[in-house]
Design a protein around this motif. Sequence first.
Motif, short mmCIF file in Angstrom:
data_model
loop_
_atom_site.label_atom_id
_atom_site.label_comp_id
_atom_site.label_asym_id
_atom_site.label_seq_id
_atom_site.Cartn_x
_atom_site.Cartn_y
_atom_site.Cartn_z
N THR A 84 -0.88 9.38 -8.38
CA THR A 84 -1.60 8.16 -8.01
C THR A 84 -1.64 7.15 -9.15
OG1 THR A 84 -3.63 9.27 -8.68
CG2 THR A 84 -3.05 9.38 -6.37
N GLU A 138 0.82 -1.20 0.00
CA GLU A 138 0.00 0.00 0.00
C GLU A 138 0.86 1.26 0.00
OE1 GLU A 138 -3.77 -2.05 2.33
OE2 GLU A 138 -2.89 -0.22 3.16
N ILE A 146 0.50 5.35 0.48
CA ILE A 146 -0.39 6.41 0.96
C ILE A 146 -0.10 7.71 0.21
CG2 ILE A 146 -1.08 7.79 2.97
CD1 ILE A 146 -0.40 5.43 4.73
N THR A 147 -1.12 8.27 -0.36
CA THR A 147 -0.96 9.46 -1.19
C THR A 147 -2.19 10.36 -1.05
OG1 THR A 147 -1.02 10.14 -3.52
CG2 THR A 147 -1.69 7.93 -3.07
N VAL A 171 -3.91 4.33 -1.20
CA VAL A 171 -4.78 4.62 -0.07
C VAL A 171 -4.82 6.14 0.06
CG1 VAL A 171 -5.10 4.37 2.41
CG2 VAL A 171 -4.15 2.48 1.07
N THR A 230 1.35 -1.22 4.44
CA THR A 230 1.84 0.08 3.98
C THR A 230 3.36 0.03 3.80
OG1 THR A 230 0.08 1.15 5.24
CG2 THR A 230 1.86 2.56 4.46
N ILE A 233 4.86 6.43 1.63
CA ILE A 233 4.01 7.63 1.65
C ILE A 233 4.50 8.51 0.50
CG2 ILE A 233 3.21 9.59 3.02
CD1 ILE A 233 4.39 8.12 5.51
N VAL A 272 -5.66 9.79 1.45
CA VAL A 272 -5.92 10.43 2.73
C VAL A 272 -6.16 11.91 2.53
CG1 VAL A 272 -4.57 8.70 3.97
CG2 VAL A 272 -3.49 10.82 3.25
N ALA A 326 -4.09 5.92 8.36
CA ALA A 326 -4.27 5.06 7.18
C ALA A 326 -3.25 3.92 7.10
CB ALA A 326 -4.19 5.92 5.91
N ILE A 327 -2.28 3.93 8.01
CA ILE A 327 -1.22 2.92 7.95
C ILE A 327 -1.75 1.55 8.35
CG2 ILE A 327 0.97 2.19 9.02
CD1 ILE A 327 1.71 5.18 9.14
N VAL A 366 -2.47 10.39 7.60
CA VAL A 366 -1.51 9.38 7.14
C VAL A 366 -1.36 8.30 8.21
CG1 VAL A 366 0.93 8.93 6.61
CG2 VAL A 366 -0.22 10.93 5.61
#
Length: 395
Positions: free
Chosen positions: A91, A79, A81-82, A116, A140, A143, A118, A135-136, A132
């Motif tokens: 993305t 995953e 995170i963006t 994912v 993950t 980021i 955020v 969302a972990i 962030v």
Amino acid sequence: MRPIQMVDLKEQYLHIREEVDAAIHQVLDSTAFIGGKPLQDFSSNLAAYTGARHVIPCANGTDALQIAMMALGLQPGDEVITPSFTYIATTEVVALLKLKLVFVEVDPALLKLKPVFVEVDPQTFCIDPAAVEKAITPRTRAIVPVHLYGQSAPMEALLDIARRHGLHIIEDNAQAIGATYTFSDGTIRQTGTMGTIGTTSFFPSKNLGCYGDGGAILTNDDALADKLKMIANHGQKVRYYHEVVGCNSRLDTIQAAILDVKLKRLNDYIAARQAVAAAYDHAFAGHPAITTPKVAPGNTHVYHQYTLQLEGVDRDGLQQYLAALSIPSMIYYPVPAHRQRMFTDLGAGGEDLPVTDWLTKRVISLPIHTEMPAEHIELITSSVLAYIEHTKSQS
Ligand SMILES: *Cc1c(COP(=O)(O)O)cnc(C)c1O
């Protein structure tokens, strides 16, 4: 008066024409269109400017992100995170890597890198570290903060989260080259040089733009630099000996020669943009319907975009009113990534991101570039204010 444009590349070119033309002609005379000294010179000059140990030039900012994710060895199911409030490239590469592997993969369980999304900070438009952190998951791996519109994401908090959870940070620095961030101990660093990897774009309208496509990847890690170089070059270190799956992503020598001319002026270009922003700020200060861009404490803002938030104003009406006066404006971005069909069709996205949705409805970006005459700024600000005044008295 010359026409108002979001970005006036022609006017900028006219000021540096002799030097740019000479640089291009030098490459033409050498007929070394790929690689060569201009490429090396620009890479080392950009490293010196940013303070990054390594600069690996590549074909564009999207490739830079993709190569970064490949070099970090992100695996199926990992995953990333963006923010959703960003240009699609940030993305898209996550999904693109997945699609690429679908070509060779047969196990549908290997539908991999999952973006994912955020929330962003509504003041600065940058990714929210608290979101962030929430969302972990155990899957993950990375980021991807975006230094949106020209100022740094809150890197100290993000780096702290990354350290605690063993995550990589890829800074999408396509919009903020030359911007600085100040850590609480007073250390000042440039955007794109604080995470594991930084990526940037030299698309013509970016703050450091070439005359075609271009991009670069920055890192302070020697081993990673080797890997990034290898991946950008068909996975080879020695010609015709391919160690890993890579891609073909090069910055043309002509573009590097042009960029070197412009890099010398980048600080002046940044100052010119900041002066436009200051004039806009002044004109709109204290207006109840307008929120001007906020600069986070310790940040310098390089104003790739000057983006207002409107309250109780018919934004589309304003845009049409400005257009009728030959004043362009843009909505960056009308549809956030988590609502793009590209992702929803893949079963990703669809998160509940009220701040992001709210921002996409109230932002409007005004013209800003390095050669903006005062009368343009005056006409733009007076027109925006006139529209708001006029529609208010009607309602
Ligand atoms: C422009 C941009 C990119 C992509 O750069 P290209 O050179 O057009 O591929 C990626 N991320 C952000 C935030 C951008 O603004």
